[in-house]
Design a protein around this motif. Sequence first.
Motif, PDB file in Angstrom:
ATOM      1  N   LEU A  80       0.827  -1.207   0.000  1.00  0.00           N
ATOM      2  CA  LEU A  80       0.000   0.000   0.000  1.00  0.00           C
ATOM      3  C   LEU A  80       0.862   1.257   0.000  1.00  0.00           C
ATOM      4  N   THR A  81       1.946   1.207   0.762  1.00  0.00           N
ATOM      5  CA  THR A  81       2.850   2.354   0.799  1.00  0.00           C
ATOM      6  C   THR A  81       3.469   2.590  -0.568  1.00  0.00           C
ATOM      7  N   GLU A  82       3.874   1.505  -1.212  1.00  0.00           N
ATOM      8  CA  GLU A  82       4.450   1.621  -2.559  1.00  0.00           C
ATOM      9  C   GLU A  82       3.443   2.200  -3.543  1.00  0.00           C
ATOM     10  N   LYS A  83       2.210   1.732  -3.439  1.00  0.00           N
ATOM     11  CA  LYS A  83       1.179   2.213  -4.357  1.00  0.00           C
ATOM     12  C   LYS A  83       0.920   3.700  -4.154  1.00  0.00           C
ATOM     13  N   THR A  84       0.870   4.111  -2.892  1.00  0.00           N
ATOM     14  CA  THR A  84       0.670   5.528  -2.599  1.00  0.00           C
ATOM     15  C   THR A  84       1.853   6.355  -3.082  1.00  0.00           C
ATOM     16  N   ALA A  85       3.059   5.759  -2.982  1.00  0.00           N
ATOM     17  CA  ALA A  85       4.259   6.484  -3.392  1.00  0.00           C
ATOM     18  C   ALA A  85       4.249   6.795  -4.871  1.00  0.00           C
ATOM     19  N   ASN A 157      -8.022  19.378   0.476  1.00  0.00           N
ATOM     20  CA  ASN A 157      -6.894  19.833   1.278  1.00  0.00           C
ATOM     21  C   ASN A 157      -5.847  18.753   1.503  1.00  0.00           C
ATOM     22  N   TYR A 158      -6.135  17.513   1.097  1.00  0.00           N
ATOM     23  CA  TYR A 158      -5.217  16.422   1.389  1.00  0.00           C
ATOM     24  C   TYR A 158      -4.923  15.615   0.147  1.00  0.00           C
ATOM     25  N   SER A 159      -3.737  15.002   0.156  1.00  0.00           N
ATOM     26  CA  SER A 159      -3.405  14.033  -0.881  1.00  0.00           C
ATOM     27  C   SER A 159      -4.119  12.722  -0.553  1.00  0.00           C
ATOM     28  N   PRO A 160      -4.270  11.845  -1.532  1.00  0.00           N
ATOM     29  CA  PRO A 160      -4.979  10.587  -1.271  1.00  0.00           C
ATOM     30  C   PRO A 160      -4.240   9.717  -0.264  1.00  0.00           C
ATOM     31  N   TYR A 161      -4.983   8.948   0.477  1.00  0.00           N
ATOM     32  CA  TYR A 161      -4.384   8.036   1.437  1.00  0.00           C
ATOM     33  C   TYR A 161      -5.249   6.790   1.557  1.00  0.00           C
ATOM     34  N   GLU A 162      -4.668   5.751   2.193  1.00  0.00           N
ATOM     35  CA  GLU A 162      -5.374   4.490   2.396  1.00  0.00           C
ATOM     36  C   GLU A 162      -5.202   4.050   3.845  1.00  0.00           C
ATOM     37  N   VAL A 163      -6.221   3.383   4.379  1.00  0.00           N
ATOM     38  CA  VAL A 163      -6.219   2.941   5.769  1.00  0.00           C
ATOM     39  C   VAL A 163      -6.574   1.466   5.825  1.00  0.00           C
TER      40      VAL A 163
END
Length: 643
Positions: A80-85, A157-163
């Motif tokens: 998930l971190t890689e995908k967000t990166a 106001n925010y960049s995309p994220y995943e939880v």
Amino acid sequence: MVDPKSSGPKQSSKMHRRSRTGCFTCRLRRKKCDEGKPACKACKHLGLKCDYKRPMWWGNNDQRRQQKEMIKTIIKRTKLTEKTAQIGPMGADTPPELSYSLPTSDTYSDTLERTRSGSVDSQFSLQYDFNQAPGVETFNTFATPMHPQHYTPQYSNYSPYEVDIKTERQMYVNDVPTRRDSSISTFSTFQQPPPHATLPSFPADNWVQEDVYDTRRDSFIGEEGLDFNFFDFAHPSATQQAVIHVDECDRRLLDHFIDNVLRLIFPILDVNQHGSARSDVILPALESNKCYLHCCLSISALHLKATERLQGEQIDSDIMRHRYATISELCEALNRDTEHQQILEATLGMIFFQCSVGRPDDCLPDIPWHQHFLAATSLVQKLDLPRTLTSIPSSDTSSSVTHPPFNMTLTSWIDILGATMLGRAPHFADTYREKHLSSSTSGLCELMGCDDRVMYLISEIACLEALKLEGMDDIQLCSHIHALADQIAQTEQREPLSSLYSNTGAIRPRQLSRNMTAVFRLAARIYLCSLVPGFDKTQASIMDLVSKLAETLELYMPSGSEGFDRSLVWPLLIAGGVSTPTSSFRIVFDQRCERLSEHAEFGSFGRMVRLLREVWRQADGERGQNVRWRDVMQQQGWDFLLI
């Protein structure tokens, strides 16, 4: 998919023997380990702890499952971190993420360019500098930036994220917690754009399940969707709260059955339909069928005696008490001539569940399996299940009847392979012949893993062997053997065999079926060849088939306690019965028994091992002697059902 035999050196490098010196983390994940020191590349770039010394959790099944779940969670978060990166640089107002990856210069086992390293939540967390400010250099400079028009932020106001969201489900039996299932889902505030999009896309919140999540799109190429309502079960699915009434003295046996025995009974069905054996077959029957409950408690006591090596009158009394109660309930129900479905269910349980438990040397009195099966065939006829099965059409026709009755499918499996134990034709051979001619399914593949067509042909070979034993003319016999060999050849698969694991480490059910069918097909060829007049196991063609089966096992079927060797008892018996002392099969067989450890001593697998050892002892004693395994069973007085 490229055929391994025709591929070049690059492709053939993937065909390797299982390493026994790799790190325990890769062995738990069933992945190839490059055995790098102090940590292998796979563990290093996924942020996992690399253990070459036997860890404490390796010897405990519960701890191994917990460790596997923790590893899957870490890998998931790393992906998930890689995908967000790859989405783009982080801004100052970007909300904090659950995990954060550092750049790494390691090379990876795959060919994709990516950046991975220890995450905040990984086992290398102590090495991470939490005060380091994220910068642009953190992200993959080779990743193609997303065009602004392809992404419309939901939160300006925010960049995309995943939880990550972890969901747990606890099953209770009589208010006692038994099995706990957990899954991890991902809440995402962005959606990848469609390819070649020219207009802005407006993403919605979506859930990505762990089982199917993978950034590499080829994870499930060629995998067909599974029909989770394939069978017509005798009971409705069990609710989360299963109420099973047992005496206080039997609660321990019930808990042991649910915790330790239940998962051994239908491993292929569980892979194909994700827990269907528990929720659709066994727990509903335990709730409503008293005879079935006594059967399962007897099986539980037998498994407890074998695994814990218990001795004494108490455990033997538990086995015999519930075994007698099962038979008494069956006799009473048969005299009433009612509840045929429940009687059939319990009778099949008494036959089939024995294949998963017990030691070969258990000498407690019991009724032979084929006598139980005679009662089962009578019940099948009363319920008119063969007609129901034959009314199921082939895949290219339409009919209101589409789901095979589960009890008839299980009966068919026992009937076909059980007939080979006794040297006689299956009871419902005409039904299987009709199904084969109409190219329709009986559910055998979904239940046990082997293609229905191959099983129908094994039924035909069993019929031919029965005719041979009755004195069929050799010329006519050879003519039938030749015809059946041609039909077996027609079942050959176009798709080459490959690993049954996807890139995420999940089992691909269709590939598992292809691999298992290949093993059964080779065993069927050996079985057919054994009917040839003047059969000699030292012939080159026979030795070739046995070696090919051993190679298929080693390359495409995982071994060990979490493998599928216990579902391949019949092919192992057929191939082992004609193997020579120098055959590669025996080497592979011994290795797989060693990997199974104490599990190789229980159930049908343990009985098959004992039978083959005796066959080899007799056959290897005199050069060129053909010793048939069925003759050895009769000599020793063994009445095994090896399926």
